[in-house]
Design a protein around this motif. Structure first.
Motif, PDB file in Angstrom:
ATOM      1  N   LEU A   1      81.942  70.860  -7.208  1.00 28.39           N
ATOM      2  CA  LEU A   1      82.382  70.626  -8.585  1.00 28.39           C
ATOM      3  C   LEU A   1      83.093  69.279  -8.698  1.00 28.39           C
ATOM      4  CD1 LEU A   1      84.108  73.258 -10.869  1.00 28.39           C
ATOM      5  CD2 LEU A   1      84.862  70.885 -10.846  1.00 28.39           C
TER       6      LEU A   1
ATOM      7  N   SER B   1      77.924  74.483 -10.221  1.00 28.79           N
ATOM      8  CA  SER B   1      78.394  74.344  -8.842  1.00 28.79           C
ATOM      9  C   SER B   1      78.402  75.676  -8.102  1.00 28.79           C
ATOM     10  CB  SER B   1      79.791  73.714  -8.812  1.00 28.79           C
ATOM     11  OG  SER B   1      80.734  74.555  -9.448  1.00 28.79           O
TER      12      SER B   1
ATOM     13  N   LEU C   1      81.723  66.030 -10.763  1.00 22.52           N
ATOM     14  CA  LEU C   1      82.517  65.479 -11.856  1.00 22.52           C
ATOM     15  C   LEU C   1      82.931  64.045 -11.582  1.00 22.52           C
ATOM     16  CD1 LEU C   1      84.116  65.631 -14.474  1.00 22.52           C
ATOM     17  CD2 LEU C   1      85.963  66.766 -13.217  1.00 22.52           C
TER      18      LEU C   1
ATOM     19  N   SER D   1      79.836  61.601 -11.064  1.00 20.30           N
ATOM     20  CA  SER D   1      79.151  61.319 -12.335  1.00 20.30           C
ATOM     21  C   SER D   1      80.003  60.417 -13.215  1.00 20.30           C
ATOM     22  CB  SER D   1      78.859  62.630 -13.060  1.00 20.30           C
ATOM     23  OG  SER D   1      78.030  63.467 -12.309  1.00 20.30           O
ATOM     24  N   TRP D   2      81.281  60.714 -13.281  1.00 24.16           N
ATOM     25  CA  TRP D   2      82.208  59.922 -14.097  1.00 24.16           C
ATOM     26  C   TRP D   2      82.178  58.460 -13.666  1.00 24.16           C
ATOM     27  CZ3 TRP D   2      87.292  62.401 -16.072  1.00 24.16           C
ATOM     28  CH2 TRP D   2      88.007  61.487 -16.850  1.00 24.16           C
TER      29      TRP D   2
ATOM     30  N   HIS E   1      74.870  64.985 -13.387  1.00 28.35           N
ATOM     31  CA  HIS E   1      75.600  65.753 -12.366  1.00 28.35           C
ATOM     32  C   HIS E   1      74.724  66.622 -11.464  1.00 28.35           C
ATOM     33  CE1 HIS E   1      75.416  69.179 -15.213  1.00 28.35           C
ATOM     34  NE2 HIS E   1      75.603  69.918 -14.139  1.00 28.35           N
TER      35      HIS E   1
ATOM     36  N   LEU F   1      86.894  62.188 -20.536  1.00 33.33           N
ATOM     37  CA  LEU F   1      85.900  63.119 -20.003  1.00 33.33           C
ATOM     38  C   LEU F   1      84.973  63.597 -21.113  1.00 33.33           C
ATOM     39  CD1 LEU F   1      84.683  64.921 -17.828  1.00 33.33           C
ATOM     40  CD2 LEU F   1      86.550  66.542 -18.187  1.00 33.33           C
TER      41      LEU F   1
ATOM     42  N   ILE G   1      77.459  62.703 -18.231  1.00 32.03           N
ATOM     43  CA  ILE G   1      77.792  63.507 -17.055  1.00 32.03           C
ATOM     44  C   ILE G   1      76.862  64.708 -16.968  1.00 32.03           C
ATOM     45  CG2 ILE G   1      79.559  65.037 -16.070  1.00 32.03           C
ATOM     46  CD1 ILE G   1      81.657  63.024 -17.041  1.00 32.03           C
ATOM     47  N   TYR G   2      76.576  65.311 -18.112  1.00 37.20           N
ATOM     48  CA  TYR G   2      75.655  66.446 -18.139  1.00 37.20           C
ATOM     49  C   TYR G   2      74.286  66.045 -17.570  1.00 37.20           C
ATOM     50  CZ  TYR G   2      73.077  70.490 -19.815  1.00 37.20           C
ATOM     51  OH  TYR G   2      72.285  71.610 -19.873  1.00 37.20           O
TER      52      TYR G   2
ATOM     53  N   SER H   1      80.790  63.133 -21.636  1.00 35.27           N
ATOM     54  CA  SER H   1      80.244  64.448 -21.294  1.00 35.27           C
ATOM     55  C   SER H   1      78.717  64.510 -21.314  1.00 35.27           C
ATOM     56  CB  SER H   1      80.834  65.517 -22.220  1.00 35.27           C
ATOM     57  OG  SER H   1      80.549  65.230 -23.578  1.00 35.27           O
TER      58      SER H   1
ATOM     59  N   LEU I   1      80.043  72.588 -15.410  1.00 36.02           N
ATOM     60  CA  LEU I   1      80.161  72.207 -13.998  1.00 36.02           C
ATOM     61  C   LEU I   1      80.526  73.404 -13.121  1.00 36.02           C
ATOM     62  CD1 LEU I   1      81.979  68.779 -14.439  1.00 36.02           C
ATOM     63  CD2 LEU I   1      79.641  69.135 -13.634  1.00 36.02           C
TER      64      LEU I   1
ATOM     65  N   THR J   1      83.432  71.082 -18.443  1.00 33.43           N
ATOM     66  CA  THR J   1      84.070  71.729 -17.298  1.00 33.43           C
ATOM     67  C   THR J   1      83.453  73.099 -17.054  1.00 33.43           C
ATOM     68  OG1 THR J   1      86.163  70.563 -17.722  1.00 33.43           O
ATOM     69  CG2 THR J   1      86.265  72.538 -16.344  1.00 33.43           C
TER      70      THR J   1
END
Length: 405
Positions: A346, A28, A350, A353-354, A317, A306, A313-314, A310, A24, A21
């Motif tokens: 953001l 962003s 998130l 990507s998720w 994103h 999440l 997502i990293y 992660s 992101l 978080t």
């Protein structure tokens, strides 16, 4: 050395969620805080979220070291152990890093209209970017993690050899990190020093120290406030007070520099970033265990998933952020709508990507090639051998623990 398996710590997935978080928020708001919105009446807030949340990547670095030493410190360093350690990293870290580097580099060439021009020069430039973690801005984190993995068996053996090295791990790491900072400032002048693991050595060594001494630290983390000793209460209040003071001072320093052009010696930015993010690593650890113990179950489940995703997502994103930013059109950076646009990025980064990552893991057996190891909750059931405790899945805990942002 005892080879007993360590207790699994499900709380760490929440830690990863909080850290991603932070990442992101920083990514962003990067363009807004760095150049687009310098004259906005909302600039203080945009700069605030960009600087305050810089704890994301350093916290992942701390956690990576913590998980490694937590899982390996009590195990003898053998050829078999080292071989297994590096095979997993080649499979779940290096391969996704290679593919991400290729993908982002090719995309950058395409967007700039030079994809088919000078292929030999492009290839040479890509290899340089690959071995410096600069194929895209965020990939430096994976690159420094790879550097740490190369050093890990030696550091593990060193800490296992004597309690002296454990006791002094963090002070020595901090001294070496700052020795490099001064050396680079006055002699080396390496511009991309953030791509070198030594720039984060204090975080790695703090993670190692807490991992080795976790049974003592755990009492502070798992006890409710009423169960803490007076000393622990005072230290906790001091930790949070120092953390907020460092964070807000860090924010203010950058606000003065960016908004008014009042710059000071680079060592002050380095120092405040270092203090802010080191304290953040400890604050997040405390908050993680608090949330796991006290938060509603739906929130714990949300943060856990999440955290599990992660690393993937990293990796992905920034691609979604790049696409999203092409739709800004005529939104003025000086309007409140622009602030909403930043937060929209953001959310898109998130949520998008998720969805992509979870869909890939569920539908494609080879999803790990692109996104790293499949989280336990999304992996197919594994048959358990008699006498084996599935609840202490060492391999999966350790792999997931080394993924981050």
């Amino acid at each position: 050395m005892s080879a007993a398996r360590q207790e699994r710590l499900p709380q760490l997935d929440i830690y990863r969620a909080l850290a991603i978080t932070g990442v992101l928020h920083v990514h962003s708001s990067s363009f807004a805080a760095g150049e687009q919105a310098l004259n906005s009446p909302y600039y203080y807030w945009l700069n605030w979220i960009n600087i305050f949340f810089k704890f994301g990547t350093p916290s992942f670095i701390f956690l990576s070291s913590f998980v490694l030493f937590y899982n390996y410190y009590g195990r003898p360093v053998t050829k078999s152990l080292i071989g297994s350690f590096y095979r997993r990293r080649l499979k779940y870290i290096l391969l996704p890093y290679l593919l991400a580097s290729i993908g982002y580099y090719v995309l950058t060439l395409y967007v700039n209209g030079v994809l088919m021009q000078q292929p030999g020069e492009n290839l040479s430039s890509f290899l340089g970017a690959l071995f410096s973690g600069s194929a895209y801005a965020h990939l430096y984190f994976v690159f420094i993690s790879i550097q740490f993995y190369l050093l890990f068996p030696l550091l593990l053996k060193l800490l296992q050899s004597s309690g002296f090295w454990v006791k002094w791990a963090f002070p020595l790491g901090l001294m070496l990190q700052w020795g490099f900072i001064f050396w680079n400032k006055y002699q080396l002048h390496i511009v991309e020093k953030g791509s070198l693991a030594i720039s984060y050595l204090a975080y790695y060594m703090l993670g190692a120290y807490i991992a080795v001494n976790f049974e003592k630290v755990k009492q502070w983390l798992v006890q409710p406030w009423s169960g803490l000793t007076a000393l622990h209460k005072r230290l906790t209040v001091l930790l949070f007070t120092a953390w907020l003071a460092a964070a807000f001072t860090h924010v203010q320093l950058w606000y003065e520099a960016r908004h008014f052009g009042i710059w000071t010696d680079s060592l002050w930015y380095e120092l405040l970033w270092n203090v802010h993010t080191l304290l953040s690593a400890l604050v997040l650890l405390y908050v993680t265990f608090l949330l796991y113990r006290r938060a509603p179950r739906w929130l714990v489940a949300f943060l856990t998933r999440l955290g599990e995703l992660s690393f993937a997502i990293y990796l992905i994103h920034p691609l979604l952020l790049a696409v999203y930013r092409r739709f800004r059109y005529s939104i003025s950076p000086e309007s409140l709508l622009y602030v909403g646009f930043i937060y929209g990025g953001l959310v898109v980064a998130l949520a998008g990507s998720w969805i992509i990552v979870q869909f890939t893991f569920r539908r494609f057996p080879l999803g790990w090639v692109v996104f790293g190891s499949v989280p336990r909750s999304l992996a197919p059931p594994v048959k358990v051998r008699p006498g084996y405790t599935a609840g202490n899945d060492q391999v999966q805990v350790e792999i997931n623990g080394n993924h981050g942002a």
